[in-house]
Design a protein around this motif. Structure first.
Motif, PDB file in Angstrom:
ATOM      1  N   VAL A 127      18.604   4.138  18.170  1.00  8.93           N
ATOM      2  CA  VAL A 127      18.062   2.804  17.882  1.00  8.93           C
ATOM      3  C   VAL A 127      16.675   2.917  17.257  1.00  8.93           C
ATOM      4  O   VAL A 127      16.364   2.268  16.245  1.00  8.93           O
ATOM      5  CB  VAL A 127      18.018   1.957  19.166  1.00  8.93           C
ATOM      6  N   ALA A 166      21.079   9.150  13.865  1.00 10.26           N
ATOM      7  CA  ALA A 166      20.549   7.980  13.168  1.00 10.26           C
ATOM      8  C   ALA A 166      20.466   8.228  11.667  1.00 10.26           C
ATOM      9  O   ALA A 166      20.796   7.351  10.859  1.00 10.26           O
ATOM     10  CB  ALA A 166      19.173   7.618  13.726  1.00 10.26           C
ATOM     11  N   VAL A 201      10.476  -2.731  18.677  1.00  6.25           N
ATOM     12  CA  VAL A 201      11.704  -1.993  18.971  1.00  6.25           C
ATOM     13  C   VAL A 201      11.495  -1.087  20.180  1.00  6.25           C
ATOM     14  O   VAL A 201      12.358  -0.986  21.065  1.00  6.25           O
ATOM     15  CB  VAL A 201      12.162  -1.172  17.750  1.00  6.25           C
ATOM     16  N   ILE A 252      13.596  -1.142  23.557  1.00  6.85           N
ATOM     17  CA  ILE A 252      14.266   0.026  24.125  1.00  6.85           C
ATOM     18  C   ILE A 252      13.822   0.239  25.563  1.00  6.85           C
ATOM     19  O   ILE A 252      14.626   0.523  26.453  1.00  6.85           O
ATOM     20  CB  ILE A 252      13.982   1.276  23.278  1.00  6.85           C
TER      21      ILE A 252
END
Length: 252
Positions: free
Chosen positions: A157, A243, A185, A189
Motif C-alpha cells: 500500500v 508494489a 497513507v 496504514i
C-alpha cells in the motif's frame, strides 16, 4: 542528484523520520512522559507527521525515499540500480542516528521507566524488553506467516502510493503533493494495518533502531528480539517489489 547529495539527504531525512516517529512511541510508552498512554491514534498520526516533515525537509537533496522498500520499488519501476547502495547506506545511518537522538531526548524517562519495578515489568507478550517498542516493532501474536504477510501488505500500500501519487519531476522520489498524501497513507496504514505487528513497513526504520537498542547502555533493557528482526526487513522489501510489479503492470 549526486551520490553525496543522496547520502546526505537520506541520512538527514531518515534521522528526522526516526527521531519524530520513535519519539512519539517513547512519549506514549515511557514513565514520566507527559504524553504517556496517549494511545495508538497519537502513534499513527505521529508517524504520519514524521514522514511529512522528513520528506519536505530533504526531497530536494535525495528525493526523500527514507525507506529501502521505497528505494527498491523505484529501482524496479525505473530499472536503475546504480544509486541503490548509497540510498540504503544513508537510510541505515540516519535511522541509527534518529534512534540515538530519541534516547538523548528521553534519557530521564528511559532511566525512570527501566529502574521502576512496576513499569519495567510492562513487557509485550513474549517480548524480550520493556522499551524495545520505542525503538523497533514486534508482533502482538507471533505467527511467522501472518506477521510477514502483514508487513508485505502494508508496504505494498505504501510503495504503490509513492509510485502513483506525485513523484517529483526527476522521477526519483516524492513531490510536494505526494509527500502530503503519503503522510496520510502512513496514518491510514497505522490505523488499519498496524495492530498485528506495529507496521514497520520500512527495513531501516526497524533494523537501525534495533541495533541502537542492542548497543545503548540502558538498565534492565532486555533483549532486542533478533529472532523476529528479519520479518520487518524481508516483509517490506518483498512488499516494495510487489508494489513495483503492480505499478509496471497496471500503471506504466
Amino acid at each position: 542528484m549526486s551520490s553525496s547529495d543522496i547520502f546526505l539527504g537520506e541520512t538527514i531525512g531518515t534521522a528526522v523520520l526516526i527521531l519524530l516517529g520513535g519519539g512519539v512511541c517513547a512519549a506514549v510508552t515511557l514513565k514520566s512522559s507527559k504524553a504517556r498512554n496517549a494511545g495508538w491514534l497519537a502513534i499513527a498520526f505521529g508517524w504520519g507527521f514524521a514522514v511529512m516533515t522528513a520528506v519536505y525537509m530533504t526531497a530536494s537533496l535525495s528525493g526523500a525515499h527514507l525507506n529501502p522498500a521505497v528505494t527498491v520499488g523505484i529501482a524496479i519501476k525505473d530499472g536503475e540500480w546504480g544509486n541503490v547502495p548509497v540510498y540504503l547506506a544513508g537510510q541505515m545511518l540516519g535511522a541509527m542516528i534518529g534512534a540515538a537522538l530519541v534516547w538523548v531526548a528521553y534519557y530521564g524517562q528511559f532511566q525512570a521507566h527501566l529502574t521502576d519495578p512496576e513499569a519495567a515489568g510492562e513487557k509485550p507478550i513474549e517480548g524480550p524488553g520493556p522499551v524495545l517498542g520505542t525503538f523497533s516493532t514486534g508482533p502482538e501474536i507471533r505467527n511467522t506467516w501472518q506477521n510477514l504477510a502483514t508487513e508485505i501488505i502494508g508496504t505494498v500500500v505504501l510503495v504503490l502510493a509513492v509510485l502513483t501519487q506525485g513523484l517529483n519531476d526527476s522521477g526519483k522520489g516524492l513531490g510536494v503533493l505526494g509527500a502530503l498524501i503519503t503522510a496520510f497513507v502512513v496514518v491510514s496504514i497505522g490505523l488499519s494495518l498496524g495492530g498485528p505487528t506495529g507496521y514497520a513497513i520500512n527495513p531501516a526504520r526497524d533494523l537501525g533502531p534495533r541495533i541502537v537498542h542492542a548497543l545503548l547502555p540502558l538498565p534492565n533493557k532486555g533483549g532486542s528480539d533478533w529472532s523476529y528482526a528479519w520479518i520487518p526487513v524481508v516483509g517490506p522489501l518483498i512488499g516494495g517489489a510487489v508494489a513495483a510489479g503492480i505499478y509496471n503492470i497496471a500503471f506504466a
